[in-house]
Design a protein around this motif. Structure first.
Motif, PDB file in Angstrom:
ATOM      1  N   LEU A 104      66.777   3.401  29.277  1.00  0.00           N
ATOM      2  CA  LEU A 104      66.216   3.907  30.526  1.00  0.00           C
ATOM      3  C   LEU A 104      64.856   3.300  30.851  1.00  0.00           C
ATOM      4  O   LEU A 104      64.621   2.821  31.968  1.00  0.00           O
ATOM      5  CB  LEU A 104      66.094   5.435  30.466  1.00  0.00           C
ATOM      6  CG  LEU A 104      67.349   6.237  30.805  1.00  0.00           C
ATOM      7  CD1 LEU A 104      67.190   7.690  30.370  1.00  0.00           C
ATOM      8  CD2 LEU A 104      67.635   6.159  32.307  1.00  0.00           C
ATOM      9  N   GLY A 163      59.267  11.846  27.550  1.00  0.00           N
ATOM     10  CA  GLY A 163      60.351  10.937  27.870  1.00  0.00           C
ATOM     11  C   GLY A 163      60.856  10.122  26.702  1.00  0.00           C
ATOM     12  O   GLY A 163      61.469   9.072  26.883  1.00  0.00           O
ATOM     13  N   TRP A 191      62.630  12.317  33.832  1.00  0.00           N
ATOM     14  CA  TRP A 191      63.296  11.242  34.548  1.00  0.00           C
ATOM     15  C   TRP A 191      63.536  11.576  36.011  1.00  0.00           C
ATOM     16  O   TRP A 191      63.593  10.677  36.861  1.00  0.00           O
ATOM     17  CB  TRP A 191      64.597  10.845  33.834  1.00  0.00           C
ATOM     18  CG  TRP A 191      64.253  10.010  32.644  1.00  0.00           C
ATOM     19  CD1 TRP A 191      64.187  10.401  31.345  1.00  0.00           C
ATOM     20  CD2 TRP A 191      63.821   8.650  32.682  1.00  0.00           C
ATOM     21  NE1 TRP A 191      63.748   9.367  30.563  1.00  0.00           N
ATOM     22  CE2 TRP A 191      63.522   8.279  31.344  1.00  0.00           C
ATOM     23  CE3 TRP A 191      63.665   7.709  33.691  1.00  0.00           C
ATOM     24  CZ2 TRP A 191      63.073   7.006  31.016  1.00  0.00           C
ATOM     25  CZ3 TRP A 191      63.208   6.437  33.368  1.00  0.00           C
ATOM     26  CH2 TRP A 191      62.922   6.097  32.034  1.00  0.00           C
ATOM     27  N   LYS A 214      60.822  10.306  37.797  1.00  0.00           N
ATOM     28  CA  LYS A 214      60.886   8.857  37.983  1.00  0.00           C
ATOM     29  C   LYS A 214      61.935   8.469  39.021  1.00  0.00           C
ATOM     30  O   LYS A 214      62.160   7.294  39.287  1.00  0.00           O
ATOM     31  CB  LYS A 214      61.233   8.165  36.658  1.00  0.00           C
ATOM     32  CG  LYS A 214      60.271   8.461  35.512  1.00  0.00           C
ATOM     33  CD  LYS A 214      58.915   7.850  35.731  1.00  0.00           C
ATOM     34  CE  LYS A 214      58.023   8.063  34.510  1.00  0.00           C
ATOM     35  NZ  LYS A 214      56.657   7.504  34.727  1.00  0.00           N
ATOM     36  N   HIS A 270      65.316   9.495  38.869  1.00  0.00           N
ATOM     37  CA  HIS A 270      66.648   9.270  38.320  1.00  0.00           C
ATOM     38  C   HIS A 270      67.221  10.528  37.668  1.00  0.00           C
ATOM     39  O   HIS A 270      66.522  11.241  36.953  1.00  0.00           O
ATOM     40  CB  HIS A 270      66.618   8.120  37.307  1.00  0.00           C
ATOM     41  CG  HIS A 270      66.274   6.807  37.942  1.00  0.00           C
ATOM     42  ND1 HIS A 270      67.167   6.086  38.691  1.00  0.00           N
ATOM     43  CD2 HIS A 270      65.110   6.109  37.979  1.00  0.00           C
ATOM     44  CE1 HIS A 270      66.577   4.990  39.147  1.00  0.00           C
ATOM     45  NE2 HIS A 270      65.333   4.994  38.733  1.00  0.00           N
ATOM     46  N   VAL A 286      69.542  12.059  34.995  1.00  0.00           N
ATOM     47  CA  VAL A 286      70.141  11.690  33.711  1.00  0.00           C
ATOM     48  C   VAL A 286      71.158  12.723  33.234  1.00  0.00           C
ATOM     49  O   VAL A 286      71.576  12.717  32.076  1.00  0.00           O
ATOM     50  CB  VAL A 286      69.051  11.478  32.632  1.00  0.00           C
ATOM     51  CG1 VAL A 286      68.137  10.330  33.017  1.00  0.00           C
ATOM     52  CG2 VAL A 286      68.241  12.758  32.407  1.00  0.00           C
TER      53      VAL A 286
END
Length: 444
Positions: free
Chosen positions: A298, A364, A381, A384, A386, A388
């Motif tokens: 990632l 993370g 995430w 960020k 995204h 997951v």
């Protein structure tokens, strides 16, 4: 973060986790490490092999000290040295009080009486809050032999620009070796192009001039081989011996190798066999449409892609038996030879608690083993941009991971044969039985 696969997978041999190598752990170094003080009752030591995880553990152990008054420190021993020094330190009494183990290595230490029995020490109910797939992976002879710390599973990264251009829906991909075609092959063909823009099967297509690939089929035990075998109904092992030399296993290997050599939609094994990160790097460079892999990549993808294109995460590719992700995890194992068993117990309790594992998620580092704090990693995430969640879904029905006291020796024997199959040097019908025979001989 260079790559996280050795951090959670079965082996650190070249070719074994991306080809089971994606093999270098995130940047491992010995900065700040010192000889462990397993026999020092005044200060507990936790040994790990990944310095990316070190800040999270430092934060956790500082909180442990504040709460208990017991000093504890984390030391990093690089992956390249970890498995050389651990048995020597255990034998000499210099091993840390608690240390990381992976699934291919724990059985030999368990059988030698070097590990604290977690079920006996922390109670049968302790595992209720830990990721089930990891608990099962480290359960042997009726007991659990490590406290789950981090884990990963498999999903499908996709380049949205490329999939949109090719009219490919990455959320609806499956494979079937018995079919003349299937959604994965169709999608990968659309996504593969040479420098002239021609696709496999078109007149004038030059496979030696490909500038864009469809899918990352390669001799990668964790992201490709394990899931494809299980999704096609093949068993990896029975009673700690390899058992994938069945019609389902041969068909799966033939399918995976054909994506490389017949359909020409995956990078050449000449590139992926010696470099487990080749496909990942192609994805980062915008040259690979579909990249099946784990959360250990990632950070690489986030930092490498930047703003160059939009990417996302879809469910892994499923087969006739559905989607079967490999799930690997790392545990904190208690040193049964430590002179401070009371301290070992308290540290294991802390490392298994939601509070103790929270920094792993908030920084993370990876999916925490405690299910109550996995949301911290998800939120990291999400921040960020995204989602997951697919990795959590993939862990619910896992494929079989490597087991047995000599699992590492087995992998070292089978991976070169797998690489020959992907290179087209040995047909699957011949190579699969050969791999089983050589792997089982190595584990005997």
């Amino acid at each position: 973060m260079v790559t996280r696969r050795t951090f959670v997978t079965s082996a650190g041999i070249a070719g074994a986790a991306g080809a089971l190598a994606a093999c270098s752990p995130s940047k491992s170094s010995s900065d700040g490490s010192s000889k462990s003080s397993g026999s020092d009752s005044k200060k507990l030591t936790l040994r790990i092999w990944d310095d990316v995880a070190k800040p999270a553990y430092e934060e956790s152990l500082n909180a442990f000290t504040e709460k208990t008054g017991i000093e504890a420190a984390v030391e990093v021993v690089p992956w390249a040295d970890y498995w050389k020094t651990l048995p020597l330190d255990i034998a000499s009494g210099d091993a840390a009080d608690v240390f990381w183990l992976n699934s291919a290595s724990f059985t030999q230490y368990q059988q030698a009486g070097n590990l604290v029995d977690i079920t006996e020490t922390l109670g049968e109910d302790a595992a209720a809050s830990w990721e089930k797939a990891v608990v099962e992976l480290y359960t042997r002879d009726g007991s659990l032999w490590g406290v789950p710390q981090l884990w990963d599973s498999i999903a499908l990264f996709f380049n949205k620009k490329l999939t949109d251009e090719a009219n490919v829906d990455p959320t609806k991909l499956s494979f079937d070796p018995a079919a003349k075609s299937d959604p994965l092959r169709d999608a990968a063909l659309k996504l593969t192009k040479d420098k002239a823009g021609k696709k496999p099967g078109e007149s004038g297509f030059d496979p030696n001039a490909r500038q864009q690939f469809g899918f990352n089929s390669a001799a990668d035990r964790q992201a490709i081989i394990g899931p494809f075998l299980a999704s096609n109904g093949a068993e990896w092992q029975k009673d700690d011996t390899y058992a994938f030399d069945t019609p389902e296993g041969v068909a799966a290997f033939k399918y995976m190798a054909d994506l490389v050599n017949t359909w020409q939609v995956a990078p050449s094994a000449a590139d992926t066999n010696p470099n487990g990160d080749f496909a990942r790097d192609q994805f980062i460079q915008g040259k690979l449409g579909l990249f099946q892999s784990g959360p250990y990549h990632l950070m690489n993808i986030l930092e490498g892609v930047g703003d160059s294109f939009e990417w996302g995460i879809a469910p892994m590719v499923g087969g006739p038996k559905g989607q079967k992700s490999l799930v690997h995890g790392v545990v904190a194992a208690g040193n049964a030879k430590s002179e401070n068993q009371d301290g070992v117990k308290k540290l294991l309790e802390w490392l298994g608690s939601a509070e103790g594992q929270k920094p792993i998620g908030t920084k993370g580092v990876g999916f925490p083993g405690h299910t109550d704090v996995q949301s911290a990693f998800v939120e990291f995430w999400k921040g960020k941009g995204h989602d997951v969640q697919q990795f959590i879904e993939a862990a619910k029905d896992p494929a079989m991971a490597d087991t047995g006291a000599k699992a590492l020796a087995g992998l070292e024997a089978v991976m070169p044969v797998f690489q020959q199959i992907f290179a087209g040097e040995v047909p699957a019908e011949e190579g699969v039985p050969q791999a089983v025979k050589e792997g089982n001989a190595a584990m005997a």
